[in-house]
Design an enzyme around this catalytic site. Structure first.
Site, mmCIF file in Angstrom:
data_model
loop_
_atom_site.group_PDB
_atom_site.id
_atom_site.type_symbol
_atom_site.label_atom_id
_atom_site.label_comp_id
_atom_site.label_asym_id
_atom_site.label_seq_id
_atom_site.Cartn_x
_atom_site.Cartn_y
_atom_site.Cartn_z
ATOM 1 N N LYS A 1 0.867 -1.177 0.000
ATOM 2 C CA LYS A 1 0.000 0.000 0.000
ATOM 3 C C LYS A 1 0.904 1.226 0.000
ATOM 4 O O LYS A 1 1.648 1.452 0.940
ATOM 5 C CB LYS A 1 -0.907 -0.007 1.231
ATOM 6 C CG LYS A 1 -1.828 1.195 1.334
ATOM 7 C CD LYS A 1 -2.701 1.086 2.581
ATOM 8 C CE LYS A 1 -3.630 2.278 2.732
ATOM 9 N NZ LYS A 1 -4.474 2.155 3.953
ATOM 10 N N LYS B 1 -1.761 -1.594 -4.118
ATOM 11 C CA LYS B 1 -2.665 -0.452 -3.953
ATOM 12 C C LYS B 1 -1.858 0.842 -4.006
ATOM 13 O O LYS B 1 -0.862 0.961 -3.295
ATOM 14 C CB LYS B 1 -3.376 -0.587 -2.591
ATOM 15 C CG LYS B 1 -4.352 0.510 -2.253
ATOM 16 C CD LYS B 1 -4.969 0.245 -0.879
ATOM 17 C CE LYS B 1 -5.952 1.348 -0.498
ATOM 18 N NZ LYS B 1 -6.540 1.117 0.826
#
Length: 326
Positions: free
Chosen positions: A196, A249
């Site tokens: 992320k 992500k």
């Protein structure tokens, strides 16, 4: 062999020929649909920065899930917005918390007709807006692990299928797996937000979930968008800790990392097409600059083509309708 003997356009000569040789296919079964549920809410609230996305009261969650099921989408990702926040994020692991109530309610109504996933993080639940617990002047990694594990166990008690830690604390997968197994939830899977990134594409989500940090930023725990090798180390660490599915992500600006993850690791790969990606397309389409259907499907096909087995996306419902029309 070259032109004129080799003519690549032969395989593009008609729609049916193009369908026959199509390499990447996209269906609603590839999507995971985010759902925002807010505690003590009476009516739906539109998210101003994300057209057509709403925060839901608990009483309307099942209606939303039925629509998602009817569109052929196999999974949801729950995000909760609590009424009360504190430094410990205690409402996140409250067995009567908003996410836990939503999980129980959905499971009772729909059984195994939908895969229930839930975000495991603290940013929506802490008064600081950070993804971990503050100790002194820093986000304390190991204290945060205990809290993340408690959240996952609480969600498992409620009936979740998959917990999805997004806090980016070192060791979060191992801590959650250990806690789940010790409590007998060995069948609950983990889909970690493994790589992320500290991205500028998250801004609309922070509006939707009321989780902007009250001070500082998240650079000390989210991956720099400049560091591909570091991102792969994060993925490998989660695999070593026992993750069931990994996630890259955001998605659209990180297709290289999705492809590299698919190439290097034999695990299911998810990609999160985040709020900023969605908001940019919606805004441009509303201004008439792009065709919303065409560009949405092109983006999602590109994410699938890069190697994602599943896509968490705010386009899930609209894209499913577009695919039905095609």
């Amino acid at each position: 062999m070259s032109f004129p003997t080799k003519r690549l356009r032969r395989l593009r000569i008609s729609e049916k020929m193009r369908e026959l040789v199509q390499e990447t296919t996209l269906t609603p079964k590839d999507f995971i649909c985010p759902v925002f549920v807010q505690e003590d809410l009476k009516t739906r609230i539109k998210v101003e920065s994300m057209s057509e996305i709403e925060r839901l009261p608990l009483e309307e969650v099942n209606q939303e899930v039925k629509e998602i099921i009817d569109l052929g989408i196999p999974a949801i990702m729950l995000f909760g917005i609590p009424t009360q926040k504190d430094e410990a994020g205690s409402s996140a692991f409250d067995d009567e918390g908003i996410v836990q109530k939503a999980i129980t309610q959905i499971r009772k109504e729909f059984g195994d007709k939908i895969v229930i996933m839930a975000d495991v993080c603290l940013c929506q639940f802490t008064s600081t807006g950070h993804c971990g617990i503050i100790q002194g002047d820093k986000i304390d990694n190991d204290t945060s692990l205990d809290t993340l594990a408690k959240i996952a166990v609480s969600q498992a008690k409620a009936g979740v299928d998959t917990v999805s830690p997004s806090a980016m604390m070192d060791g979060q997968v191992a801590a959650i797996r250990k806690a789940l197994d010790e409590k007998g939830f060995t069948d609950v899977s983990i889909m970690s937000h493994s790589a992320k990134h500290r991205s500028n594409f998250y801004s609309p989500f922070r509006d939707a979930a009321e989780c902007a940090p009250k001070f500082g930023d998240r650079k000390t725990y989210q991956v720099p968008f400049t560091n591909a090798r570091e991102a792969m180390m994060e993925v490998e660490t989660d695999i070593d800790e026992g993750v069931d599915m990994v996630m890259i992500k955001p998605a659209l600006s990180y297709l290289d990392l999705i492809a590299e993850t698919r190439r290097k690791y034999n695990v299911p790969v998810s990609a999160y097409s985040v709020s900023g990606e969605y908001a940019l397309v919606k805004a441009a389409s509303q201004l008439g600059y792009v065709n919303e259907k065409d560009i949405t499907l092109e983006i999602l096909h590109s994410i699938k083509r890069a190697g994602a087995d599943m896509i968490v996306t705010y386009f899930a419902k609209s894209a499913s309708r577009f695919l039905q029309e095609s």
